[in-house]
Design an enzyme around this catalytic site. Sequence first.
Site, PDB file in Angstrom:
ATOM      1  N   PHE A 133       0.855  -1.193   0.000  1.00 22.94           N
ATOM      2  CA  PHE A 133       0.000   0.000   0.000  1.00 22.94           C
ATOM      3  C   PHE A 133       0.886   1.237   0.000  1.00 22.94           C
ATOM      4  CE2 PHE A 133      -2.586   3.403   1.804  1.00 22.94           C
ATOM      5  CZ  PHE A 133      -3.710   3.289   1.025  1.00 22.94           C
ATOM      6  N   ASP A 193       9.168   2.542   0.964  1.00 19.62           N
ATOM      7  CA  ASP A 193       8.038   3.295   1.497  1.00 19.62           C
ATOM      8  C   ASP A 193       8.018   3.066   3.003  1.00 19.62           C
ATOM      9  OD1 ASP A 193       5.654   4.192   2.450  1.00 19.62           O
ATOM     10  OD2 ASP A 193       4.416   3.281   0.890  1.00 19.62           O
ATOM     11  N   LYS A 237       3.259  10.022   8.175  1.00 20.59           N
ATOM     12  CA  LYS A 237       2.634   9.544   9.417  1.00 20.59           C
ATOM     13  C   LYS A 237       3.350  10.043  10.676  1.00 20.59           C
ATOM     14  CE  LYS A 237       0.216   5.456   7.579  1.00 20.59           C
ATOM     15  NZ  LYS A 237      -1.179   5.621   7.949  1.00 20.59           N
TER      16      LYS A 237
HETATM   17  C1  LIG Z   1       3.063   2.241   3.702  1.00 21.94           C
HETATM   18  C2  LIG Z   1       2.137   3.376   3.407  1.00 21.94           C
HETATM   19  N1  LIG Z   1       2.390   4.189   2.372  1.00 21.94           N
HETATM   20  C3  LIG Z   1       1.605   5.236   2.085  1.00 21.94           C
HETATM   21  C4  LIG Z   1       0.474   5.506   2.815  1.00 21.94           C
HETATM   22  C5  LIG Z   1      -0.386   6.685   2.463  1.00 21.94           C
HETATM   23  O1  LIG Z   1      -0.177   7.716   3.354  1.00 21.94           O
HETATM   24  P1  LIG Z   1      -1.224   8.932   3.393  1.00 21.94           P
HETATM   25  O2  LIG Z   1      -2.536   8.355   3.814  1.00 21.94           O
HETATM   26  O3  LIG Z   1      -0.638   9.895   4.375  1.00 21.94           O
HETATM   27  O4  LIG Z   1      -1.285   9.498   2.029  1.00 21.94           O
HETATM   28  C6  LIG Z   1       0.153   4.682   3.903  1.00 21.94           C
HETATM   29  C7  LIG Z   1      -1.071   4.920   4.678  1.00 21.94           C
HETATM   30  O5  LIG Z   1      -1.607   4.060   5.327  1.00 21.94           O
HETATM   31  C8  LIG Z   1       1.006   3.588   4.201  1.00 21.94           C
HETATM   32  O6  LIG Z   1       0.745   2.772   5.226  1.00 21.94           O
END
Ligand SMILES: Cc1ncc(COP(=O)(O)O)c(C=O)c1O
Length: 400
Positions: A136, A221, A250
């Site tokens: 994700f 990520d 986050k």
């Molecule tokens: C691994 C990862 N990447 C990207 C995101 C997306 O982040 P945002 O919701 O701040 O756009 C998340 C959100 O849960 C995530 O867990």
Amino acid sequence: MKVTRATFDDVMVPNYNPAKMIPVKGEGSRVWDQEGKEYIDFAGGIAVNCLGHCHPAMVNALTEQGNKLWHLSNVFTNEPAIRLAKKLTDATFADRVYFANSGAEANEAALKLARRWALDKHGAEKNQIIAFTKGFHGRTFFTVTVGGQPAYSDGFGPKPGAIEHVDYNDLAALEAQMSEKTCAVMMEPLQGEGGVISPDAEFVKGVRELCDKYNALLIFDEVQTGFGRTGSLYAYQQLGVTPDILASAKSLGGGFPIGAMLTTAAIAEHLKPGTHGSTYGGNPLACAVAEAVFDVVHTDEVLAGVKAREELFKSKLNEINERYGIFQDIRGKGLLLGAELTEEYAGKARDFLNAGADEGVMVLVAGPNVVRFTPSLIIPEADVLEGLARFEKAIAKIVG
Ligand SMILES: Cc1ncc(COP(=O)(O)O)c(C=O)c1O
């Protein structure tokens, strides 16, 4: 004006379906709703509130900066952004930072940078991006397409192209996809939303080797794993593998929206003036708060405390499981933990989330079968024990 959960349905786009109560106040790892009912927060705003609610260091930083300067745009730079970038580069492999406002935006910048780097250095043919099933990376159309759950990217028209997926931890499958056309591999160094799935140590090393072999960039990520969540500032620092680009968000802001893309000077130079940007990226309020979060999190005391809390959570969850036998696996690293339900309760993770809220504890799910815990990195031991006692009551109600 009095607003209720029913008002939400009247005025909000229905893409979310939040819990029935509305939290109005938080302090540390405790939260209170409109009725004054108290909750222990094991959700942490989905791995965001790394210092709990209203931590004095964050409140002070925000108040101080709020009385000085709120916003400039990137036509002018600002001191908090430069200071935060300096601290991030001093603490990681990176030499350069790009600030965004969310995880998706940090990943979007990473993907655009990788494509531009490949175009400049190797030509238009080198554009393939490989990512992993169940991964994700956010909800912009590029990041959601790179994410490994097609259900999230289907139904919005033609998708960005040259994106392939292979199974996580399947090095042979990755190798079969890779070639000189591969521009980048994007991965979470522990899949969060996909079900709290750790990478095999050999897998991560193998991904790095394949990227080196085919001149492809490795993008980590670390939006969910970063900023202390797994017990080091970034998860890569415990894996013996260094990425070329890293996305953070986050916990970086501890609750104030901010994202960052970190990379080396040689790669960064391909995002020349005008190639990418954001009005709010590097906003002084966000950067001042993130700097305060950094100063607390990037200490031996807090990072060692994450590991101690991980052990406490895992041992107590195992004890609960001895009494109820509802989990087939209790896993994860640091304070990114998952408990996978047995076959009997498959698909029912959300029932546990709801029952937990009724008993006064906020938990998360990661897919239909996994209950996820991403509390504050400094949650007091007493709150862990009280929250898990409440969670056990919720389990008892479901099991009957
Ligand atoms: C691994 C990862 N990447 C990207 C995101 C997306 O982040 P945002 O919701 O701040 O756009 C998340 C959100 O849960 C995530 O867990």
